[in-house]
Write a protein that holds these residues in place. Structure first.
Motif, PDB file in Angstrom:
ATOM      1  N   GLU A   1      83.628 -28.429   9.933  1.00 10.05           N
ATOM      2  CA  GLU A   1      82.287 -28.834  10.375  1.00 10.05           C
ATOM      3  C   GLU A   1      81.750 -29.957   9.482  1.00 10.05           C
ATOM      4  O   GLU A   1      81.180 -30.939   9.985  1.00 10.05           O
ATOM      5  N   ASP A   2      81.934 -29.822   8.166  1.00 10.12           N
ATOM      6  CA  ASP A   2      81.543 -30.895   7.241  1.00 10.12           C
ATOM      7  C   ASP A   2      82.252 -32.201   7.609  1.00 10.12           C
ATOM      8  O   ASP A   2      81.641 -33.270   7.660  1.00 10.12           O
TER       9      ASP A   2
ATOM     10  N   ARG B   1      83.561 -33.170  10.370  1.00 14.65           N
ATOM     11  CA  ARG B   1      83.111 -33.763  11.637  1.00 14.65           C
ATOM     12  C   ARG B   1      81.775 -34.494  11.467  1.00 14.65           C
ATOM     13  O   ARG B   1      81.552 -35.530  12.096  1.00 14.65           O
ATOM     14  N   ARG B   2      80.912 -33.936  10.629  1.00 16.14           N
ATOM     15  CA  ARG B   2      79.616 -34.579  10.395  1.00 16.14           C
ATOM     16  C   ARG B   2      79.823 -35.917   9.667  1.00 16.14           C
ATOM     17  O   ARG B   2      79.211 -36.928  10.011  1.00 16.14           O
TER      18      ARG B   2
ATOM     19  N   ALA C   1      81.404 -38.398  12.157  1.00 15.44           N
ATOM     20  CA  ALA C   1      80.432 -38.870  13.165  1.00 15.44           C
ATOM     21  C   ALA C   1      79.547 -39.976  12.594  1.00 15.44           C
ATOM     22  O   ALA C   1      79.288 -40.989  13.255  1.00 15.44           O
ATOM     23  N   ALA C   2      79.101 -39.782  11.354  1.00 12.98           N
ATOM     24  CA  ALA C   2      78.241 -40.793  10.720  1.00 12.98           C
ATOM     25  C   ALA C   2      79.024 -42.078  10.453  1.00 12.98           C
ATOM     26  O   ALA C   2      78.501 -43.189  10.614  1.00 12.98           O
TER      27      ALA C   2
ATOM     28  N   ALA D   1      76.173 -38.597   4.952  1.00  7.17           N
ATOM     29  CA  ALA D   1      75.974 -37.484   5.900  1.00  7.17           C
ATOM     30  C   ALA D   1      76.509 -36.163   5.368  1.00  7.17           C
ATOM     31  O   ALA D   1      76.324 -35.110   5.972  1.00  7.17           O
TER      32      ALA D   1
END
Lengths: 133, 133, 133, 133
Positions: free
Chosen positions: C7-8, C10-11, C14-15, C132
């Motif tokens: 999850e980290d 992916r964040r 994404a940024a 991010a």
């Protein structure tokens, strides 16, 4: 997330060395952390130089797949489900006895790898190391 | 020439992740394009670190030979016609289940590779990815 | 010990993708965890295929030495103290801009690696990813 | 033929660790014997994972050429007589400070390699190890 400290590794290696001395077969012993990276290695006097790399790779393999290299080996013979795995990861996958995961609270946080004798000897020395963890 | 976009790869990976979650076995999932080059990879939390390389290689292999790695494996056992293929291509050829081609209009345009469980589990997760393509 | 979850990753990715889109230069973006092992990778449509490996190696390098590859590169020029480091670790050490550590509570727990444009572009996209995290 | 025993290696490593603790920079420390083969390695808690390989290679290099890697580095810059040596021996040649030969009666019988800080720090920690030999 827990891992293996240098102090842990030394305790594991000391126990493994004691067992190797009892057996009378000098060994290479390596310990890796939760990321599969080497924490410590020793080659006992007279142990095979070709086993330096093997002990490190056995430890890496046991952490990389959360399994003993003995059990992985059983599944990697011709016709078995993982046959061919020994050619992956740039040649770091060892599929014969001597690598065993190190676990804490049910989670694999590292591994010990032993090389220098027969598969049975390597595995028993690794077990002695695990018992000290 | 048709190929696999990042959006395609994400759809394939999402479907594969869903299947892995259902099975309860964390997986590495990789997607390659028509050139065999990586488009995207994810390692689910707790999945084996030794399977990063394997998932990518399974995907590469499936595109490289337009075949599932399960079928290629059947032909690569000792005595079979492709025995030895696992030593070619710098160690990138995976010959065990988990890689499946991605096709469009009957043409292979990429592949998905899965690693993290048994051969059967890896293959079923890859199939779920293919179904979403 | 803290690390980087999917999850980290992916964040962060994404940024970084958002920044790459703003710049108008498609990128490869990779994230590794505290052990230097890949958590996730994406290649944006049209990004260089030769940068798949570079993005992963930049991320690995930043975690392996707890430093940005930009700063490591400054110290690895001819005549500098780390000249030659790029030949170690089986070719995984990247000494040009685009890799930045990911830290939590002052401890490096992973890294992001970006490749696909100029050194300045790669570094700024990596910075967007770090922000991010 | 004289060489380096495991007991020797441990004495060298203990002295090097002590120096690293004084400096306050965690280190990887490796010792090789007269054949250039690893005798022992430790990674202190918090030391760079990318330096595992480098410490071993620095030790190997110092024995392989009977010279400190600092001095070899001076001769391996662009335009110097050994430029390019870092690409030989499968990437095992380290050309930056931190590796020093271990000698007995004027003969090089092994080496210590240190990696984890600046070139100056690595070299001083290796010197502390040599002094204990």
């Amino acid at each position: 997330m827990s891992t293996v400290t240098l102090e842990d590794a030394r305790r594991v290696i000391a126990a493994a060395e004691k067992k190797a001395d009892e057996i009378g077969q000098p060994m290479n012993i390596a310990v890796v952390d939760s990321g599969g990276n080497l924490v410590a290695h020793v080659r006992q006097d007279g142990a095979w130089i070709g086993s330096v790399n093997i002990s490190i790779n056995k430890a890496w393999t046991s952490k990389a797949f959360d399994i003993s290299t003995k059990d992985l080996g059983d599944n990697s013979q011709p016709g078995q489900q993982f046959f061919g795995i020994q050619n992956t990861n740039g040649g770091k996958v060892a599929i014969f006895a001597g690598g065993i995961p190190l676990s804490r609270d049910g989670v694999v946080v590292g591994a010990v790898g032993v090389s220098g004798g027969s598969g049975e000897q390597d595995h028993s020395v690794a077990e002695a190391g695990v018992a000290a963890f």
